[in-house]
Write a protein that holds these residues in place. Sequence first.
Motif, PDB file in Angstrom:
ATOM      1  N   PHE A 369     -31.161 -21.710  17.502  1.00 56.81           N
ATOM      2  CA  PHE A 369     -30.258 -20.597  17.236  1.00 56.81           C
ATOM      3  C   PHE A 369     -30.960 -19.518  16.435  1.00 56.81           C
ATOM      4  O   PHE A 369     -32.004 -19.755  15.800  1.00 56.81           O
ATOM      5  CB  PHE A 369     -29.016 -21.079  16.472  1.00 56.81           C
ATOM      6  CG  PHE A 369     -29.322 -21.813  15.188  1.00 56.81           C
ATOM      7  CD1 PHE A 369     -29.565 -21.126  13.999  1.00 56.81           C
ATOM      8  CD2 PHE A 369     -29.386 -23.205  15.169  1.00 56.81           C
ATOM      9  CE1 PHE A 369     -29.844 -21.795  12.822  1.00 56.81           C
ATOM     10  CE2 PHE A 369     -29.674 -23.889  13.996  1.00 56.81           C
ATOM     11  CZ  PHE A 369     -29.908 -23.186  12.826  1.00 56.81           C
ATOM     12  N   THR A 370     -30.405 -18.333  16.478  1.00 55.22           N
ATOM     13  CA  THR A 370     -30.848 -17.233  15.611  1.00 55.22           C
ATOM     14  C   THR A 370     -29.626 -16.677  14.886  1.00 55.22           C
ATOM     15  O   THR A 370     -28.509 -16.667  15.432  1.00 55.22           O
ATOM     16  CB  THR A 370     -31.535 -16.105  16.391  1.00 55.22           C
ATOM     17  OG1 THR A 370     -30.639 -15.611  17.392  1.00 55.22           O
ATOM     18  CG2 THR A 370     -32.819 -16.586  17.035  1.00 55.22           C
ATOM     19  N   LEU A 371     -29.856 -16.225  13.649  1.00 55.12           N
ATOM     20  CA  LEU A 371     -28.798 -15.707  12.788  1.00 55.12           C
ATOM     21  C   LEU A 371     -29.085 -14.252  12.427  1.00 55.12           C
ATOM     22  O   LEU A 371     -30.171 -13.731  12.719  1.00 55.12           O
ATOM     23  CB  LEU A 371     -28.695 -16.544  11.515  1.00 55.12           C
ATOM     24  CG  LEU A 371     -28.579 -18.061  11.677  1.00 55.12           C
ATOM     25  CD1 LEU A 371     -28.654 -18.740  10.317  1.00 55.12           C
ATOM     26  CD2 LEU A 371     -27.273 -18.429  12.384  1.00 55.12           C
ATOM     27  N   SER A 372     -28.122 -13.610  11.778  1.00 52.14           N
ATOM     28  CA  SER A 372     -28.350 -12.265  11.237  1.00 52.14           C
ATOM     29  C   SER A 372     -29.578 -12.282  10.326  1.00 52.14           C
ATOM     30  O   SER A 372     -29.900 -13.304   9.712  1.00 52.14           O
ATOM     31  CB  SER A 372     -27.125 -11.797  10.447  1.00 52.14           C
ATOM     32  OG  SER A 372     -25.987 -11.730  11.270  1.00 52.14           O
ATOM     33  N   SER A 373     -30.239 -11.140  10.228  1.00 49.78           N
ATOM     34  CA  SER A 373     -31.483 -11.043   9.453  1.00 49.78           C
ATOM     35  C   SER A 373     -31.300 -11.585   8.038  1.00 49.78           C
ATOM     36  O   SER A 373     -30.399 -11.162   7.311  1.00 49.78           O
ATOM     37  CB  SER A 373     -31.932  -9.583   9.386  1.00 49.78           C
ATOM     38  OG  SER A 373     -33.078  -9.450   8.584  1.00 49.78           O
ATOM     39  N   GLY A 374     -32.142 -12.539   7.670  1.00 51.94           N
ATOM     40  CA  GLY A 374     -32.135 -13.084   6.323  1.00 51.94           C
ATOM     41  C   GLY A 374     -31.057 -14.116   6.058  1.00 51.94           C
ATOM     42  O   GLY A 374     -31.012 -14.686   4.966  1.00 51.94           O
ATOM     43  N   ALA A 375     -30.182 -14.378   7.026  1.00 56.71           N
ATOM     44  CA  ALA A 375     -29.091 -15.330   6.816  1.00 56.71           C
ATOM     45  C   ALA A 375     -29.589 -16.766   6.987  1.00 56.71           C
ATOM     46  O   ALA A 375     -30.648 -17.012   7.572  1.00 56.71           O
ATOM     47  CB  ALA A 375     -27.947 -15.054   7.781  1.00 56.71           C
ATOM     48  N   GLU A 404     -27.847 -12.635   3.878  1.00 58.18           N
ATOM     49  CA  GLU A 404     -29.040 -12.393   3.070  1.00 58.18           C
ATOM     50  C   GLU A 404     -28.689 -12.000   1.640  1.00 58.18           C
ATOM     51  O   GLU A 404     -29.438 -12.281   0.708  1.00 58.18           O
ATOM     52  CB  GLU A 404     -29.878 -11.288   3.721  1.00 58.18           C
ATOM     53  CG  GLU A 404     -31.220 -11.005   3.046  1.00 58.18           C
ATOM     54  CD  GLU A 404     -31.980  -9.888   3.726  1.00 58.18           C
ATOM     55  OE1 GLU A 404     -33.228  -9.910   3.693  1.00 58.18           O
ATOM     56  OE2 GLU A 404     -31.350  -8.989   4.308  1.00 58.18           O
ATOM     57  N   ASP A 405     -27.509 -11.353   1.464  1.00 55.58           N
ATOM     58  CA  ASP A 405     -27.132 -10.915   0.120  1.00 55.58           C
ATOM     59  C   ASP A 405     -26.747 -12.066  -0.804  1.00 55.58           C
ATOM     60  O   ASP A 405     -26.540 -11.872  -2.000  1.00 55.58           O
ATOM     61  CB  ASP A 405     -25.990  -9.890   0.175  1.00 55.58           C
ATOM     62  CG  ASP A 405     -24.687 -10.447   0.728  1.00 55.58           C
ATOM     63  OD1 ASP A 405     -24.571 -11.686   0.871  1.00 55.58           O
ATOM     64  OD2 ASP A 405     -23.781  -9.657   1.024  1.00 55.58           O
ATOM     65  N   GLY A 406     -26.637 -13.282  -0.249  1.00 54.88           N
ATOM     66  CA  GLY A 406     -26.345 -14.452  -1.060  1.00 54.88           C
ATOM     67  C   GLY A 406     -24.894 -14.588  -1.462  1.00 54.88           C
ATOM     68  O   GLY A 406     -24.521 -15.548  -2.151  1.00 54.88           O
ATOM     69  N   ASN A 407     -24.038 -13.644  -1.047  1.00 51.89           N
ATOM     70  CA  ASN A 407     -22.635 -13.675  -1.431  1.00 51.89           C
ATOM     71  C   ASN A 407     -21.693 -13.820  -0.241  1.00 51.89           C
ATOM     72  O   ASN A 407     -20.717 -14.561  -0.307  1.00 51.89           O
ATOM     73  CB  ASN A 407     -22.268 -12.395  -2.202  1.00 51.89           C
ATOM     74  CG  ASN A 407     -23.004 -12.288  -3.518  1.00 51.89           C
ATOM     75  OD1 ASN A 407     -23.078 -13.254  -4.267  1.00 51.89           O
ATOM     76  ND2 ASN A 407     -23.554 -11.125  -3.810  1.00 51.89           N
ATOM     77  N   THR A 408     -21.979 -13.094   0.826  1.00 51.46           N
ATOM     78  CA  THR A 408     -21.087 -13.072   1.986  1.00 51.46           C
ATOM     79  C   THR A 408     -21.336 -14.291   2.862  1.00 51.46           C
ATOM     80  O   THR A 408     -22.482 -14.604   3.187  1.00 51.46           O
ATOM     81  CB  THR A 408     -21.300 -11.794   2.803  1.00 51.46           C
ATOM     82  OG1 THR A 408     -21.274 -10.664   1.933  1.00 51.46           O
ATOM     83  CG2 THR A 408     -20.235 -11.637   3.858  1.00 51.46           C
ATOM     84  N   SER A 409     -20.268 -14.984   3.254  1.00 50.03           N
ATOM     85  CA  SER A 409     -20.414 -16.153   4.121  1.00 50.03           C
ATOM     86  C   SER A 409     -19.327 -16.150   5.185  1.00 50.03           C
ATOM     87  O   SER A 409     -18.293 -15.499   5.031  1.00 50.03           O
ATOM     88  CB  SER A 409     -20.361 -17.450   3.309  1.00 50.03           C
ATOM     89  OG  SER A 409     -19.087 -17.614   2.711  1.00 50.03           O
TER      90      SER A 409
END
Length: 583
Positions: A369-375, A404-409
């Motif tokens: 799989f691939t995820l959003s950049s940095g996720a 990637e921002d470490g907050n949004t999931s």
Amino acid sequence: MRKFFITIIINCFALLIFAQDPGWTVNPSDYQFSANLTGVISQNGVFINSTGNKLGAFVNGQLRGVATSTNVIGQQMFFLTIYSNVSSGETVSFKTYIANEDSIYNIKDSIAYVKNSVYGSPQTPIELKIPNNQTDFLTFSFSQQISPASINAVNHTVNIELVNGSSLSNLIANFTLSEGAICAINSVEQASGIDANDFTNPVIYVVTAEDGISIENWTVNVSISTLLSNEANLLSFSFAEQTGLAIIDNGTQSVTVEVSNGTILSNLVASFTLSAGATATVNSAQQQSGITANDFSSPVTYTVLAQDLSTSKNWTVNVTVESLVSNETNILTFSITEQALPATIDNNAHVVTVETVNAINLSSLTPTFTLSSGAMATVNEISQLSGVTSNNFTYPLIYKVLAEDGNTSQNWIVHIYDPILITDTTFVTINDTVTFNVTDTTFVTINDTVTFSVTDTTFIISYDTITVTLNDTTFITVYDSISVTDTLIIDVILSVNPLSQNTIKVYPNPASDMIYINSGNFGLMSNYSIKITSLVGQIVFESLLNQSDFVIDVNTFGQTGTYLVYILDDALNIVEQRKIILF
């Protein structure tokens, strides 16, 4: 919008009233409540220590308390009781009578009244300020000046010299005034660093103090130096694409500026200002602010030549591109080697559905799989690596994608299934068959079949069937034969106590109009929840199991067919899954 100076003077004039002792009195018996204040009076940052002064408290112009100054260790202090008929909510303003001036001043401070409150003390009294009456220029400057301005507070003049070559016709002054004061030129209020004026001749600034009464005229004289400047500085530097102000370091002779994400650095046009009379080149090419483009992919050196043509400085300009931290939480691609068709990824419902080839084992599949950049993704708090981590996909799994921002999931349901198998199959239709066996099938429709045997099947419709053998089947409609309706029983082993169990009932199953959910002893399942989805993961119902019974109108689900019932624990892990049928 401009404020005209004469209006300001008229509006502020009521700040001071020349009067005799006002004779303020208050009858405490007229009020139910009170509060106490200990205060001192100051003006221009200096405490007023003359004797015989008075302090009055007012609410909407009505006198609510009065005190005469008392000497406390060399300081005149007021011990004021404030009266009211409400317990709170009033704003108290103040006036003071200064005896040796025979004048009454409005105090610029106020308090919010609360009954029985104590404001200040003899050790830390409340400072109540009379509006400032000072009218001074504290600083005055131009970016083109040679040296600091000469400010004469006695003669009320400012003298300042600019570098050779400066134009006087459109100069912007930077200045500071006495606290609360304002200034105007020809009745037009002036803002420091904003308003431009013609300084070819002396300019008169009218400065009005905070009290609205004290006024002083200041004369600003600007001259041009006859000496050629030896200044070779970059005074400002910017791009249209920048994200913030450039950092200009005069010590290292460097400029650092960031441009927005996606900006191409190879052809940027800079806007800049230099020391008066100075010029700039890059690799000997003359530079014009707002016109000349350069490649800023690597540091660029601006050579600034002073007006005297002998002094020069090299300035290094470093441009960086904004690095955005993504808050995207998407699954972009998802696949397994055993899939029959490309995965269906629903970005609105956050569901991934994968159909497999015939007869595979779902208990140990390794997806790519691939995820959003940095996720990154986890399943039951275990980090997932594309092409590496294996999972049991017998039941749908929840992939938690952290941005990637470490907050949004975002939670994604991944459902991998085989729709063709007769064993553990979602939907089967068989036509013109002599004999067949079906085991653990959700929905079976049989037409014109001579003999069949069905074991552990949720929903069967049979037309014109001669011989029927049924074992552990939830719902059967055999036209011209039998009809059975049953209840879906879900036994939940509680994660908080493996020895505890709660039974949840969903009925009838199948259903055509309403379904009922009995949560049993739901108090044992704190923060457990129930969720019903379609086979492609669309959520049609979800709720905490925080009440004994739920009644659900299945007509809101949108269509008939098979639906999945999930029981999730307090960490959103799926602990049980069952199937129900709508027809």
